[in-house]
Design a protein around this motif. Sequence first.
Motif, mmCIF file in Angstrom:
data_model
loop_
_atom_site.group_PDB
_atom_site.id
_atom_site.type_symbol
_atom_site.label_atom_id
_atom_site.label_comp_id
_atom_site.label_asym_id
_atom_site.label_seq_id
_atom_site.Cartn_x
_atom_site.Cartn_y
_atom_site.Cartn_z
ATOM 1 N N UNK A 91 22.859 20.243 19.637
ATOM 2 C CA UNK A 91 22.696 21.574 20.330
ATOM 3 C C UNK A 91 21.598 21.683 21.406
ATOM 4 N N UNK A 92 20.364 20.921 20.760
ATOM 5 C CA UNK A 92 19.423 20.877 21.851
ATOM 6 C C UNK A 92 19.645 20.198 23.079
ATOM 7 N N UNK A 93 20.419 18.954 22.864
ATOM 8 C CA UNK A 93 20.623 18.268 24.033
ATOM 9 C C UNK A 93 21.808 18.991 24.759
ATOM 10 N N UNK A 94 22.527 19.763 24.727
ATOM 11 C CA UNK A 94 23.461 20.714 25.294
ATOM 12 C C UNK A 94 22.867 21.738 25.933
ATOM 13 N N UNK A 95 21.829 22.355 25.203
ATOM 14 C CA UNK A 95 20.969 23.358 25.956
ATOM 15 C C UNK A 95 20.234 23.011 27.173
ATOM 16 N N UNK A 162 37.622 32.636 21.225
ATOM 17 C CA UNK A 162 38.552 33.514 21.928
ATOM 18 C C UNK A 162 38.627 33.377 23.356
ATOM 19 N N UNK A 163 37.438 32.682 24.238
ATOM 20 C CA UNK A 163 36.329 32.555 23.792
ATOM 21 C C UNK A 163 35.584 33.934 23.673
ATOM 22 N N UNK A 164 34.543 33.838 22.928
ATOM 23 C CA UNK A 164 33.513 35.037 22.584
ATOM 24 C C UNK A 164 32.084 34.445 22.245
ATOM 25 N N UNK A 165 31.324 34.988 22.855
ATOM 26 C CA UNK A 165 29.925 34.294 22.881
ATOM 27 C C UNK A 165 29.567 32.842 22.593
ATOM 28 N N UNK A 166 30.514 32.233 23.379
ATOM 29 C CA UNK A 166 30.331 30.798 23.318
ATOM 30 C C UNK A 166 28.855 30.270 23.688
ATOM 31 N N UNK A 167 28.099 31.112 24.580
ATOM 32 C CA UNK A 167 26.887 30.922 25.049
ATOM 33 C C UNK A 167 25.994 30.758 23.786
ATOM 34 N N UNK A 168 26.167 31.485 22.942
ATOM 35 C CA UNK A 168 25.230 31.715 21.641
ATOM 36 C C UNK A 168 25.498 30.708 20.767
ATOM 37 N N UNK A 169 26.424 30.034 20.775
ATOM 38 C CA UNK A 169 26.763 29.045 19.702
ATOM 39 C C UNK A 169 25.587 28.303 19.483
ATOM 40 N N UNK A 173 22.881 27.754 16.234
ATOM 41 C CA UNK A 173 22.718 26.492 15.664
ATOM 42 C C UNK A 173 21.130 26.180 15.418
ATOM 43 N N UNK A 174 20.275 26.631 16.412
ATOM 44 C CA UNK A 174 18.744 26.429 16.163
ATOM 45 C C UNK A 174 18.110 27.009 14.918
ATOM 46 N N UNK A 175 19.033 27.782 14.096
ATOM 47 C CA UNK A 175 18.672 28.379 12.943
ATOM 48 C C UNK A 175 18.467 27.123 11.920
ATOM 49 N N UNK A 176 19.209 26.017 12.216
ATOM 50 C CA UNK A 176 19.159 25.041 11.329
ATOM 51 C C UNK A 176 17.837 24.009 11.283
ATOM 52 N N UNK A 177 17.048 24.432 12.032
ATOM 53 C CA UNK A 177 15.712 23.669 12.312
ATOM 54 C C UNK A 177 14.823 23.647 10.920
ATOM 55 N N UNK A 178 14.916 24.755 10.283
ATOM 56 C CA UNK A 178 14.293 24.569 8.975
ATOM 57 C C UNK A 178 15.016 24.081 7.787
ATOM 58 N N UNK A 179 16.165 23.736 7.979
ATOM 59 C CA UNK A 179 17.247 23.201 6.948
ATOM 60 C C UNK A 179 16.683 21.554 6.436
ATOM 61 N N UNK A 180 16.263 20.682 7.341
ATOM 62 C CA UNK A 180 15.902 19.403 6.928
ATOM 63 C C UNK A 180 14.547 19.577 6.044
ATOM 64 N N UNK A 209 8.694 26.774 9.904
ATOM 65 C CA UNK A 209 10.010 26.679 10.822
ATOM 66 C C UNK A 209 11.038 27.684 10.247
ATOM 67 N N UNK A 210 11.091 28.182 9.067
ATOM 68 C CA UNK A 210 12.201 29.099 8.782
ATOM 69 C C UNK A 210 11.478 30.439 9.347
ATOM 70 N N UNK A 211 10.133 30.895 9.148
ATOM 71 C CA UNK A 211 9.997 32.244 9.918
ATOM 72 C C UNK A 211 10.014 32.221 11.212
ATOM 73 N N UNK A 212 9.851 31.063 11.887
ATOM 74 C CA UNK A 212 9.922 31.101 13.536
ATOM 75 C C UNK A 212 11.244 31.193 13.972
ATOM 76 N N UNK A 213 12.182 30.238 13.380
ATOM 77 C CA UNK A 213 13.286 29.870 13.968
ATOM 78 C C UNK A 213 14.423 30.951 13.353
ATOM 79 N N UNK A 214 14.392 31.489 12.106
ATOM 80 C CA UNK A 214 15.480 32.165 11.572
ATOM 81 C C UNK A 214 14.853 33.621 11.692
#
Length: 322
Positions: A91-95, A162-169, A173-180, A209-214
């Motif tokens: 996701x970071x690469x695509x952005x 749909x497409x719908x909010x394809x931009x925000x996908x 995903x960057x919410x997951x930065x805290x998951x590791x 990371x959780x506080x900042x990203x999510x």
Amino acid sequence: MRDPFFIPPSPWLVDLVQPWCERLGFPTLALHIHEVLAAAIGYTLVFWPISPIVSKLLASKHYVKLSPQKRLNWDAHVVSMFQSTLIIILASWVMLVDDDRRAMNWEERVWGYTGAAGMIQALAAGYFVWDLIITSWNIDVFGFGTLAHAVSALFVYIFGFRPFLNYYGCIFILWELSTPFLNIHWFMDKIGMTGSRMQLYNGFLLLFSFFCCRLIYGTYQSVLAFRDTWAAIDRHPTQHLHNSTVMAFATDESSVPMWLGAVYLASNLTLNSLNFYWFVMMIRAVRKRFEPSRHKTTEMDIAKPYSTSSVSSDGKPRRRKV
């Protein structure tokens, strides 16, 4: 930007699912259905047999002692670790490289589509399809909170076709930065590193990371996404945008009905509420591991190179080095 996935969509599979996707209102899903299936199958293989095999090799003293239910939880965390690391990088690469996505205006953010962002949505949807199935079959292990998260997240990413909010996908995903960091913290508990200095450092990274990203970035982006959604409710894209590459799937009939805005809002409120709840629970969990107890030996005590050997005359435990 075109879809960079290393396996192109099979024409026969696209032809097979296209009528169903059109009927359900997800015209771009047929172009990415192979990625959804590949992701779901890939995560299933990581869950079993890859995770049990690797875990027995790398953590044999701990993994083999777990009950069947706890092994399911362990294997699910292995999948989560693999998925979150992979999807964050992609996701970071695509952005960074998707110029078409980065140049979108508010209408394109709502109705626009790029193949690269569609790939990210597909890989995320594949994970949540797997997550929904595994959680539903083992609700006693994972709980209703995890099930609600899987359902809400799957809705968010499926409606992107749909497409719908394809931009925000990619953004969500960057919410997951805290998951590791969360998974590392969990694994440390299971391999006897509770209360260790490494877990303390990882706990700081997890909470930060959780506080900042999510909570900060995620909530802010949710507000922006809903702002764009609200502006598009019962409206249609302007005519001049139909010649835009990213608006290839937008028509004069494209709109955002009130029910879709309501579903999206409900899903986002569920996810954000869970984030705030989980943040409070993580703070409690981290504090519990590093607050010594007056009355009993804690997991932190066990992890330290000391043991309680006797009680002094003033009633306080006397420690000696092991």
